[in-house]
Write a protein that holds these residues in place. Structure first.
Motif, PDB file in Angstrom:
ATOM      1  N   SER A 114       0.820  -1.217   0.000  1.00 15.54           N
ATOM      2  CA  SER A 114       0.000   0.000   0.000  1.00 15.54           C
ATOM      3  C   SER A 114       0.849   1.261   0.000  1.00 15.54           C
ATOM      4  N   ALA A 115       0.197   2.381  -0.277  1.00 15.71           N
ATOM      5  CA  ALA A 115       0.868   3.683  -0.177  1.00 15.71           C
ATOM      6  C   ALA A 115       1.354   3.900   1.248  1.00 15.71           C
ATOM      7  N   ALA A 116       0.579   3.450   2.226  1.00 14.32           N
ATOM      8  CA  ALA A 116       0.974   3.586   3.628  1.00 14.32           C
ATOM      9  C   ALA A 116       2.288   2.841   3.894  1.00 14.32           C
ATOM     10  N   ALA A 117       2.400   1.639   3.366  1.00  9.77           N
ATOM     11  CA  ALA A 117       3.631   0.856   3.549  1.00  9.77           C
ATOM     12  C   ALA A 117       4.814   1.542   2.867  1.00  9.77           C
ATOM     13  N   ARG A 118       4.570   2.152   1.717  1.00 10.29           N
ATOM     14  CA  ARG A 118       5.655   2.866   1.022  1.00 10.29           C
ATOM     15  C   ARG A 118       6.108   4.084   1.828  1.00 10.29           C
ATOM     16  N   ILE A 119       5.195   4.731   2.516  1.00 12.07           N
ATOM     17  CA  ILE A 119       5.560   5.872   3.361  1.00 12.07           C
ATOM     18  C   ILE A 119       6.455   5.405   4.500  1.00 12.07           C
ATOM     19  N   LEU A 120       6.067   4.311   5.167  1.00 12.07           N
ATOM     20  CA  LEU A 120       6.897   3.791   6.257  1.00 12.07           C
ATOM     21  C   LEU A 120       8.256   3.328   5.735  1.00 12.07           C
ATOM     22  N   VAL A 153      10.456   6.300   5.392  1.00 17.66           N
ATOM     23  CA  VAL A 153      10.999   6.716   6.686  1.00 17.66           C
ATOM     24  C   VAL A 153      12.191   5.828   7.031  1.00 17.66           C
ATOM     25  N   ARG A 154      12.015   4.552   6.878  1.00 17.22           N
ATOM     26  CA  ARG A 154      13.085   3.593   7.189  1.00 17.22           C
ATOM     27  C   ARG A 154      14.329   3.837   6.329  1.00 17.22           C
ATOM     28  N   PHE A 191      12.239  10.279   4.554  1.00 20.54           N
ATOM     29  CA  PHE A 191      11.390  11.086   5.440  1.00 20.54           C
ATOM     30  C   PHE A 191      11.882  10.884   6.857  1.00 20.54           C
ATOM     31  N   GLN A 192      11.589  11.863   7.690  1.00 19.17           N
ATOM     32  CA  GLN A 192      11.932  11.778   9.107  1.00 19.17           C
ATOM     33  C   GLN A 192      10.620  11.828   9.893  1.00 19.17           C
ATOM     34  N   LEU A 193      10.335  10.786  10.664  1.00 18.33           N
ATOM     35  CA  LEU A 193       9.117  10.728  11.466  1.00 18.33           C
ATOM     36  C   LEU A 193       9.255  11.646  12.672  1.00 18.33           C
ATOM     37  N   SER A 210       8.645   0.078  15.776  1.00 17.60           N
ATOM     38  CA  SER A 210       9.070   0.860  16.944  1.00 17.60           C
ATOM     39  C   SER A 210      10.383   1.603  16.708  1.00 17.60           C
ATOM     40  N   ASP A 211      11.255   1.037  15.879  1.00 17.09           N
ATOM     41  CA  ASP A 211      12.543   1.688  15.616  1.00 17.09           C
ATOM     42  C   ASP A 211      12.406   2.965  14.786  1.00 17.09           C
TER      43      ASP A 211
END
Length: 140
Positions: free
Chosen positions: A20-26, A29-30, A34-36, A62-63
């Protein structure tokens, strides 16, 4: 590196659909694209929800909550009375306080995302930006 606040529902969506787009966003970050930006109330909610829903795993994300990206400034969730779900107000308030875009799947945030975009960029969002924010899961 672009800073973002991520609503819990994005973590949930990513957990259920790794493509999903959500998984691509995470993943972004990884990968450091992007910086959470987070604070204790938003981290606590994300952890609580991910631990509560079967098949989701808090330990897998969590990381992403790095100590150096924690926002410790003043945040005022009650100033977001427009947001019907009181639990969502903390994310909108953090986004505004940190002057960082909010990534969410919640449609009620549409008008708030436009207002926050104006705050960050001091320009009106384009037609394309307004149209993109109408679809769940797409960042502003």
């Amino acid at each position: 590196m672009r800073r973002i606040v991520i609503d819990t529902n994005v973590f949930v969506a990513a957990g259920f659909n790794p493509r999903s787009a959500a998984a691509r966003i995470l993943a972004a970050v990884r990968e450091g694209r992007f910086q959470l930006i987070w604070n204790e109330p938003t981290r606590r909610e994300t952890e609580m929800i991910l631990r509560r829903i079967p098949h989701l795993d808090w330990e897998r994300v969590s990381d992403l909550f790095q100590p150096e990206t924690e926002f410790t400034g003043r945040v005022d969730p009650e100033s977001f009375a427009l947001v019907p779900d009181r639990e969502d107000r903390k994310f909108a308030a953090l986004s505004l306080a940190a002057q960082t875009p909010l990534v969410t799947n919640d449609n009620p945030f549409y008008h708030i995302k436009i207002a926050l975009a104006l705050t960050y960029s001091r320009r009106a969002p384009s037609w394309h930006e307004r149209e993109r924010t109408r679809e769940p899961g797409l960042p502003l």
